[in-house]
Scaffold this active site. Structure first.
Site, PDB file in Angstrom:
ATOM      1  N   GLU A 127     -28.068  71.494 -41.226  1.00 31.85           N
ATOM      2  CA  GLU A 127     -28.371  69.937 -41.669  1.00 31.85           C
ATOM      3  C   GLU A 127     -29.025  69.843 -43.111  1.00 31.85           C
ATOM      4  O   GLU A 127     -28.584  69.320 -43.985  1.00 31.85           O
ATOM      5  CB  GLU A 127     -29.254  69.206 -40.627  1.00 31.85           C
ATOM      6  N   SER A 135     -12.976  23.238 -15.269  1.00 27.53           N
ATOM      7  CA  SER A 135     -13.788  22.003 -14.535  1.00 27.53           C
ATOM      8  C   SER A 135     -15.244  22.324 -14.270  1.00 27.53           C
ATOM      9  O   SER A 135     -15.970  21.241 -13.950  1.00 27.53           O
ATOM     10  CB  SER A 135     -13.351  22.037 -13.015  1.00 27.53           C
TER      11      SER A 135
END
Length: 670
Positions: free
Chosen positions: A84, A353
């Site tokens: 890294e 509904s």
């Protein structure tokens, strides 16, 4: 001579540019110094508590375990550094040599594939920023990296990085990853295991050995090669690590508990403290929430029992305390691990509904009573713009006769609803919806009565809560209190002063009408919509179901809780299976019954209301000669005076004006 002048001018311009760059860099470093050290409190995860003060278990797959640097195997640290940020101890947050190299390589290759983020930058991103790939975020990341390096040691930064980097599968930090993949703490990792883990953060999905062993192994070998080249390991250690057969002891993740709820609590806390969600998530905060863990468990179990595992069907549900707005339970999908999208909060679907109660409240405001009759028959409506609208009832069934409002609600008659919508008027209907707290855009068309404008589950559930509490407006919320890592109280929820937005008497009358969907006394040309739930319910509830081709809804309430459930497909696929359309009702009923504590719901009746036995067919008062009757409620002076058998007007000696009627009605029904 002219060429020499041009050359001198170019040199001057270059000098000015260089000077500006140097000045800018110095200014950045000066600003970083003046701002002081950024807080490292953001290195521990937020802790969630339910309303009883009990800690809520970690979200499915999310694990955070912080360990000191000395408790991490050296090979794990070295493997991370070599892949890294090999120059970590040689730069001051930004590796300018690596930046220049990556820019050149990207220029040569004509791509932007090669990055130059240092470990310090990655740690800054983990602490303070999101993962979005924008220039703004990269600049902020660089500035935070400079500040971190200016005020903290390399060891502190490295420890923070190793404990916050993400290894996939919900594991944050090397300790959590070591336990997840190999079932051991980080200080016991072998070189082979450490190098395998070090390769994952570049792409947790692509390089996880559990997802793609070939990719993971290739990257592990690259890391071991670099460690050998950098004399971090010997040739013998390299060979042993290359040949070691890794045994994965993938630990079963914790059971999912309130994952969608906790996501929303994080967002609410971020809004309250005016911070980024990631800052809250890893900021060491203690979030005391409104969650009722028992309710949450019951809702999750009710959904899991109804919808088979592996189904593409999704579910959303939410419960709100009507008197306060406290959200006590929430599910946003069938599987949080597969999809964290919260359908209870963020999705908008056609409610069908379940939108009708808002219309019928507007009707009550404009002269309707439980006894108001309209003819239910196949009807083509000619609209003001010259167009025609022809709605239909479910399965094409009609009474072909007048029906009462009580029947229309219980049977979910669409013709009655559209006639009422045209009577009330579109603008008045939409204004009424706003009183109920509906903020979604609504189309001013007759079909709005049938729920053709999309709304969210939380919107409609909160709308019903206003009926449950007698017409008061409350704001749904999830956070009761926030404290920082040191226990200092940063926020405490103050109960808001409720605002009456609905008429208390009309809200009560509509509530009583909404209990009709479960009362088979109202069966007529078709059964009441809650008939299938009759055997499941042992208490009185008010509610309304709704079904479109793509959505199944059930929203209802007791005096103490309002709950909405939605079921459907994310891709708006049609629900062709009849059973699927009933899933929302099943989930709702099972859940509401399991959380029912007192076993005898009584909705408080306001003064000015009268209740009396009514023949549900004619809407007139019932006596012993009537075929059937149901207790219905009216504002004083609006109740019917005639009797169902002959329409004669007699003395109103059977009108009941006290809440004792509810006790007697309960005994009658159950």
């Amino acid at each position: 001579m002219k060429s020499l002048k041009k050359l001198r001018l170019i040199y001057k311009l270059i000098g000015v540019v260089v000077l500006l760059i140097i000045t800018g860099i110095l200014a950045v470093y000066l600003l970083a110094y003046l701002m002081g050290p950024p807080s490292l409190n953001n290195q521990s995860p937020a802790v969630f508590y339910d309303r009883e003060g009990n800690e809520i278990e970690d979200t499915f797959g999310d694990s955070y375990e912080w360990v000191p640097l000395e408790n991490i195997d050296d090979s794990a640290v070295q493997a991370s550094l070599v892949i890294e940020d090999n120059r970590f101890f040689d730069h001051h947050g930004l590796d300018y040599f690596r930046i220049a190299k990556s820019l050149w390589n990207n220029f040569i290759s004509g791509s932007l594939k090669e990055g130059a983020s240092t470990i310090t930058q990655q740690y800054a991103r983990n602490l303070y920023l999101s993962a979005e790939k924008t220039w703004s975020r990269k600049l902020q990341e660089a500035f935070y990296a400079i500040r971190l390096e200016m005020f903290y040691s390399k060891e502190e930064i490295l420890e923070g990085y190793m404990n916050t980097i993400y290894y996939g599968h919900g594991a944050h930090g090397i300790e959590a990853a070591s336990n997840y993949f190999f079932g051991k703490p980080a200080h016991q990792l072998t070189l082979a295991e450490a190098s395998m883990l070090a390769g994952i953060p570049k792409g947790p999905t692509y390089y996880s050995p559990l997802n793609n062993l070939e990719n993971a192994t290739d990257r592990q070998q690259l890391i071991l090669h670099r460690m050998l080249d950098n004399e971090m390991i010997t040739e013998t250690e390299y060979e042993e690590a290359i040949n070691e057969e890794l045994a994965y002891q993938q630990q079963a993740p914790a059971e999912e508990e309130a994952s969608y709820f906790k996501d929303e609590a994080l967002k609410e806390a971020a809004r309250i403290l005016e911070k980024d969600v990631e800052e809250i998530k890893l900021g060491g905060y203690q979030l005391h929430t409104t969650l009722n863990s028992d309710y949450q468990q019951e809702m999750e179990e009710a959904a899991a029992q109804t919808i088979k595992e592996g189904s593409d069907l999704q579910v959303a549900g939410i419960s709100i305390v009507p008197q306060t707005g406290a959200i006590t339970a929430m599910i946003g999908g069938t599987n949080y691990k597969e999809s964290s999208y919260n359908r209870a909060m963020d999705a908008k679907r056609m409610p069908g509904s379940t939108f009708k109660p808002i219309l019928y409240y507007a009707a009550l405001e404009n002269g309707y009573t439980a006894s108001t009759t309209l003819t239910s028959e196949a009807t083509t409506f000619e609209l003001a713009d010259g167009s025609a609208y022809q709605p239909s009832n479910f399965n094409g069934y009609y009474a072909d006769a007048p029906i009462t409002l009580a029947e229309a609600i219980a049977l979910s008659d669409n013709i009655y609803a559209v006639k009422t919508a045209l009577y009330v008027g579109g603008e008045r209907f939409i204004e009424t919806a706003e009183k109920f707290g509906i903020e979604s855009d609504l189309n001013n068309v007759p079909s709005l009565a049938l729920g053709t404008s999309a709304v969210s589950v939380i919107e409609l559930t909160n709308a019903y809560a206003r009926l449950a509490n007698g017409g008061e407006a409350v704001t749904p919320y999830l956070i009761e209190e926030i404290t920082d890592a040191d226990g200092k109280t940063l926020y405490s929820h103050s109960p808001e002063e409720s605002e009456p937005v609905l008429d208390e008497k009309k809200a009560f009358i509509l509530t009583q009408l909404l209990t009709g969907m479960f009362d088979e006394t109202l069966n007529s040309y078709t059964s009441v919509t809650g008939a299938s739930l009759q055997n499941k319910l042992s208490d009185i509830y008010a509610g309304k179901s709704g079904t479109t081709d793509f959505d199944s809804w059930m929203i209802g309430y007791s005096p103490v809780i309002s709950t909405g459930i939605w079921v459907g497909y994310d891709d708006h696929r049609e629900m062709t299976n009849v059973a699927e359309a009933a899933f929302s009702k099943e989930i709702w009923a099972n859940y509401m019954e399991n959380i029912d504590e007192d076993g005898k719901n009584v909705f408080p009746m306001p003064s000015g209301i009268v209740g009396l036995p009514i023949d549900p067919v004619s809407g007139l008062r019932a006596d012993t000669s009537c075929e059937k009757s149901r207790i219905m409620f009216y504002e004083k002076g609006t109740e019917p005076l005639g009797y169902c058998h002959n329409g004669n007007v007699d003395q109103r000696d059977d009108v009941i004006e006290d809440t004792g009627i509810l006790e007697r009605w309960f005994d009658l029904l159950f």
